[in-house]
Design a protein around this motif. Structure first.
Motif, PDB file in Angstrom:
ATOM      1  N   THR A  27      -6.288   0.250   5.897  1.00 23.38           N
ATOM      2  CA  THR A  27      -7.427  -0.461   6.495  1.00 23.38           C
ATOM      3  C   THR A  27      -8.655  -0.525   5.599  1.00 23.38           C
ATOM      4  OG1 THR A  27      -8.111   1.608   7.571  1.00 23.38           O
ATOM      5  CG2 THR A  27      -6.707   0.104   8.839  1.00 23.38           C
ATOM      6  N   THR A  28      -8.665   0.139   4.458  1.00 20.28           N
ATOM      7  CA  THR A  28      -9.840   0.140   3.587  1.00 20.28           C
ATOM      8  C   THR A  28      -9.523  -0.577   2.271  1.00 20.28           C
ATOM      9  OG1 THR A  28      -9.212   2.302   2.677  1.00 20.28           O
ATOM     10  CG2 THR A  28     -10.728   2.284   4.554  1.00 20.28           C
ATOM     11  N   THR A  29     -10.577  -0.887   1.546  1.00 20.29           N
ATOM     12  CA  THR A  29     -10.428  -1.562   0.258  1.00 20.29           C
ATOM     13  C   THR A  29      -9.805  -0.619  -0.763  1.00 20.29           C
ATOM     14  OG1 THR A  29     -12.402  -2.878   0.753  1.00 20.29           O
ATOM     15  CG2 THR A  29     -11.648  -2.825  -1.537  1.00 20.29           C
ATOM     16  N   GLN A  30      -8.766  -1.093  -1.415  1.00 18.10           N
ATOM     17  CA  GLN A  30      -8.060  -0.300  -2.421  1.00 18.10           C
ATOM     18  C   GLN A  30      -7.953  -1.114  -3.714  1.00 18.10           C
ATOM     19  OE1 GLN A  30      -7.067   2.865  -1.993  1.00 18.10           O
ATOM     20  NE2 GLN A  30      -7.766   2.876   0.143  1.00 18.10           N
ATOM     21  N   THR A  45      -9.862  -5.712   3.102  1.00 16.06           N
ATOM     22  CA  THR A  45     -11.139  -5.188   2.612  1.00 16.06           C
ATOM     23  C   THR A  45     -11.858  -4.484   3.746  1.00 16.06           C
ATOM     24  OG1 THR A  45     -12.201  -7.306   3.096  1.00 16.06           O
ATOM     25  CG2 THR A  45     -11.414  -6.957   0.845  1.00 16.06           C
ATOM     26  N   THR A  46     -12.711  -3.557   3.391  1.00 13.44           N
ATOM     27  CA  THR A  46     -13.481  -2.811   4.378  1.00 13.44           C
ATOM     28  C   THR A  46     -14.668  -3.638   4.830  1.00 13.44           C
ATOM     29  OG1 THR A  46     -12.858  -0.792   3.235  1.00 13.44           O
ATOM     30  CG2 THR A  46     -14.629  -0.620   4.838  1.00 13.44           C
ATOM     31  N   ARG A  47     -14.839  -3.763   6.122  1.00 14.76           N
ATOM     32  CA  ARG A  47     -15.975  -4.498   6.640  1.00 14.76           C
ATOM     33  C   ARG A  47     -17.252  -3.692   6.471  1.00 14.76           C
ATOM     34  NH1 ARG A  47     -14.300  -6.039  12.645  1.00 14.76           N
ATOM     35  NH2 ARG A  47     -13.782  -3.817  12.558  1.00 14.76           N
ATOM     36  N   ASP A  53     -18.116  -1.236   9.261  1.00 11.20           N
ATOM     37  CA  ASP A  53     -17.331  -0.011   9.353  1.00 11.20           C
ATOM     38  C   ASP A  53     -17.797   1.056   8.372  1.00 11.20           C
ATOM     39  OD1 ASP A  53     -15.907  -1.360  11.205  1.00 11.20           O
ATOM     40  OD2 ASP A  53     -14.245  -1.898   9.863  1.00 11.20           O
ATOM     41  N   GLU A  54     -18.564   0.652   7.349  1.00 12.53           N
ATOM     42  CA  GLU A  54     -19.002   1.632   6.367  1.00 12.53           C
ATOM     43  C   GLU A  54     -20.185   2.411   6.915  1.00 12.53           C
ATOM     44  OE1 GLU A  54     -19.859  -0.423   2.821  1.00 12.53           O
ATOM     45  OE2 GLU A  54     -17.763  -0.917   2.350  1.00 12.53           O
ATOM     46  N   LYS A 110      -3.599   5.566   7.562  1.00  9.41           N
ATOM     47  CA  LYS A 110      -4.461   4.575   8.204  1.00  9.41           C
ATOM     48  C   LYS A 110      -5.601   4.170   7.283  1.00  9.41           C
ATOM     49  CE  LYS A 110      -7.287   3.792  12.302  1.00  9.41           C
ATOM     50  NZ  LYS A 110      -7.834   4.373  13.560  1.00  9.41           N
ATOM     51  N   ALA A 111      -6.146   5.160   6.580  1.00  9.76           N
ATOM     52  CA  ALA A 111      -7.219   4.838   5.633  1.00  9.76           C
ATOM     53  C   ALA A 111      -6.710   3.950   4.498  1.00  9.76           C
ATOM     54  CB  ALA A 111      -7.814   6.123   5.072  1.00  9.76           C
ATOM     55  N   ARG A 164       0.814  -1.225   0.000  1.00  9.29           N
ATOM     56  CA  ARG A 164       0.000   0.000   0.000  1.00  9.29           C
ATOM     57  C   ARG A 164       0.842   1.268   0.000  1.00  9.29           C
ATOM     58  NH1 ARG A 164      -5.385  -1.010   1.501  1.00  9.29           N
ATOM     59  NH2 ARG A 164      -5.879  -3.086   0.710  1.00  9.29           N
TER      60      ARG A 164
END
Length: 739
Positions: A176-179, A278-280, A283-284, A172-173, A149
């Motif tokens: 921890t998030t889907t990219q 992936t983002t759970r 959390d969205e 952090k984003a 990342r």
């Protein structure tokens, strides 16, 4: 001191160039009769430094020095090698992984997917080539990490982010998030695909058709039409849960059956094992919808590719269930479909053995009554037709696989199909730990209709007039009876897809709905988009027996949807008024004021309006006929045909067979035959012992023994070789003829 001078002198005199210089110095400058030059001569001799002319070595870190061939030629060589020896175990793939030409080719492909424009090799910048070389070295040294990342060896040309200046919140984003898949990961995936695909394409079964070059859903429909006529019971299975994921050990074990390169295996294993961030869903946070009075047009960046047009998105919505699911395992990306086919290839091979075991011919059956079972059955120009036969039928089965969906046709009693289903359930449980039951593998009769790839396979009884030539040349016509395999497009499935795309509502009486996504587009653009969609639908239903009917229905839905859109846009209230002004195919322009249209042809001639193309296929007579072109039983894609033909022509046995065939048919005289052999010897270095044996064979067939007469009567003056232009060639030919 004396020792140092002697060593220095020996080192200098060791060079041949210095020896000449020393000889001239001692005989000119160090002459004892010229005492005034002795000191200067010795000084010049001891201070002489020879010039070493060394060839400059290529810098291994310079990318331009590593590009020795074109990447396409390297790929072609890999395909040829694997198709020439399809059963060999590959042990050294690291040599191809080091080829920088493949990395440049992969970079160009990924760059085209990323930016939407092709980049030639000469346009790649020096910095990008160095980064690409660093990525290759990292892969070879096991320093490459999947799913990075922040630390990249090479970045996307669209990525202008300075990762060192990012704040902690943005870092952090990112972590921890889907990219999206990193640019460097896609390059490594492309390289692995270019290396592994030719290895397994030469080994895969001819019964699988999904995720393979040169094969598609149309190929499956043509195979069904060609080979599945005469089967009574069908087993349709959905094994798509395998595409969701298989145990890592099973994938690696399937790979290592044919590939034994540790570096490549470890690279693929790390791609599967490395977790994908992936983002759970918890959390969205749901975003608040903001109502806008008007929709702003989004302006694309200079290097941003255009999104898919509306007609293409609409057609993708028509993807059948069997083709809708594409595997994606870990960080494998485009390598996942190939890995899925490698795992399912064991099922294909198992089914091929079952097909051979199941076959039991019956002499009373009218088709497949030979022990081989591969003979053409029935009328080869009409393979869908099967004449009726007695109760004693041949036991035969066939099988195809498209992705995770299988279709098995069985000719024989239903009990045989049930036994086969039981064996298939046990095999899938043992190999793939996949729990199947009778509901997931239903057995259906052909009269009920079998749905596969949104087409229905059914059978109808026909009474054709059979004409054949009897003894004496008399043509006899008589009525026959048989069954015809029909492959028709499912109108119910078509309505379901249109409803999913919000083009209509209702089941029994479908009512078109306006496509409001085209509200801000002009009439010419809207018609052009829908014409492209209709043209694609015509091609999709190319092999359906009811092609005219289903395409005409699609045209009706699209035309009604556009008419409702224009009625709302131009305030014309009804579709009838739109058809009255814009004609049946909506080719005339529509205006907002009272629905009146000015003299369109005058405005078009002056260039004040845009040309509007009417909708296609508004009448059933305009839809093309169904494609019933014959499909060969041993069909292969075009690229495989070219490969096999190239390998066959490069084989020395093929050349000898062609020569012997020409000689046996008398197309070339023995003298010309020997002359061609001699000329081929000079050009292609044919062994002399082989040449002498062939000449003895020609002499045994009463060919002339005079060498000069042989040379004059040969084709050397006719074009096989110009012996008169070069006396040495003539002597060599005479010498070879005497051998």
């Amino acid at each position: 001191m004396h020792r140092w001078i002697s060593l220095l002198t020996a080192r200098i005199l060791g060079n041949s160039k210095v020896n000449i210089c020393a000889y001239s110095v001692f005989h000119s400058q160090c002459n004892p009769f010229r005492s005034r030059n002795n000191g200067l001569g010795v000084f010049r001799f001891l201070s002489f430094s020879p010039m070493y002319h060394r060839t400059p070595q290529a810098d291994p870190n310079d990318p331009s020095n590593l590009l020795k061939e074109d990447g396409a030629s390297v790929c072609s060589q890999m395909w040829i090698e694997n198709f020439r020896e399809p059963d060999r175990i590959v042990t050294n793939l690291s040599s191809y992984l080091r080829r920088f030409e493949l990395w440049v080719l992969a970079y160009k492909k990924v760059y085209a997917d990323e930016t939407g424009s092709y980049m030639p090799k000469s346009a790649i910048q020096r910095s990008a080539m160095e980064d690409l070389l660093a990525l290759r070295n990292a892969v070879l040294d096991n320093r490459f990490k999947w799913g990075a990342r922040l630390d990249f060896f090479i970045k996307s040309p669209k990525d202008k982010t300075d990762y060192q200046a990012l704040s902690k919140r943005k870092i952090k984003a990112l972590l921890t998030t889907t990219q999206p898949t990193p640019f460097q990961d896609r390059i490594v995936q492309e390289v692995l695909l270019m290396i592994l695909e030719p290895i397994y394409e030469s080994r895969f079964s001819q019964k699988s058709f999904a995720f393979r070059p040169g094969r598609n859903a149309h190929t499956v429909l043509r195979v069904i039409r060609r080979s599945f006529a005469g089967y009574l019971w069908y087993i349709k299975g959905d094994l798509s849960t395998i595409l969701d994921g298989v145990k890592v050990g099973f994938i690696i074990g399937s790979l290592m059956r044919d590939v034994r390169d540790k570096r490549v295996i470890d690279l693929i294993m790390s791609a599967i094992v490395t977790p994908v961030i992936t983002t759970r869903i918890e959390d969205e946070k749901p975003k608040k919808k903001i109502k806008r009075k008007y929709q702003k047009k989004r302006v694309l960046a200079e290097d941003e590719p255009k999104p898919d047009p509306y007609w293409l998105e609409t057609f993708f919505g028509f993807a059948p269930e069997e083709a809708d699911k594409v595997p994606k395992w870990g960080h494998c990306g485009i390598l996942s479909p190939l890995l899925a086919n490698i795992c399912l290839d064991e099922l294909d091979r198992w089914m091929e053995t079952k097909i051979k075991e199941f076959y039991k011919p019956s002499k009373n059956d009218i088709i497949w009554n030979t022990p081989e079972g591969e003979q053409e059955h029935g009328n080869t120009s009409w393979p869908e037709f099967v004449p009726t036969s007695g109760p004693d039928k041949t036991r035969k089965m066939d099988y195809i696989r498209y992705g995770g969906h299988i279709l098995i046709g069985v000719r024989g009693p239903r009990a045989d199909a049930a036994t086969l289903r039981k064996q298939l359930i046990e095999f899938c449980d043992q190999k793939y730990t996949l729990k199947l039951d009778n509901e997931t593998l239903p057995i259906e009769h052909i009269t009920k209709g079998i749905m596969f790839l949104d087409h229905v396979l059914c059978r109808r009884v026909v009474y054709p007039t059979l004409r054949y030539t009897a003894t004496g040349g008399k043509i006899i016509s008589e009525k026959g009876v048989g069954t015809l395999l029909s492959v028709t497009a499912s109108l119910k499935q078509c309505i379901k897809q249109f409803r999913k795309l919000n083009f209509l509502k209702g089941d029994r009486d479908p009512d078109p709905q306006p496509c409001f996504r085209m509200f801000h587009a002009n009439q010419a653009h809207s018609n052009a988009q829908m014409n492209k969609f209709l043209s694609t639908m015509v091609e999709w239903y190319r092999f359906a027996d009811n092609r005219k009917k289903v395409v005409n229905f699609c045209s009706y839905i699209i035309r009604g949807s556009l008419a409702k859109l224009y009625a709302a846009k131009y305030k014309l209230r009804s579709r009838a008024k739109v058809y009255k002004i814009g004609s049946r195919n909506l080719s005339r322009p529509l205006k907002e004021r009272k629905g009146q249209s000015p003299e369109y042809h005058n405005l078009l001639r002056m260039g004040l309006v845009e040309s509007i193309d009417g909708l296609q296929y508004t009448r059933m007579s305009l839809v093309p006929e169904t494609d019933y072109s014959p499909f060969p039983s041993n069909w292969r894609p075009d690229h495989e045909k070219v490969l096999m033909e190239y390998i066959r022509l490069n084989n020395s046995k093929t050349l000898e067979e062609q020569r012997s065939c020409i000689h046996e048919q008398g197309l070339v005289s023995p003298q010309d035959y020997i002359a061609m052999l001699v000329w081929n010897y000079k050009k292609n270095s044919i062994p002399l012992d082989q040449l002498s044996l062939l000449k003895q064979e020609c002499i045994h067939n009463n060919s002339p023994k005079n060498e000069e007469k042989l040379l004059l009567s040969s084709g050397f003056k006719k074009g096989y070789g110009d012996s008169k232009e070069n006396d040495e060639d003539e002597k060599d030919v005479l010498h070879l003829a005497q051998l």
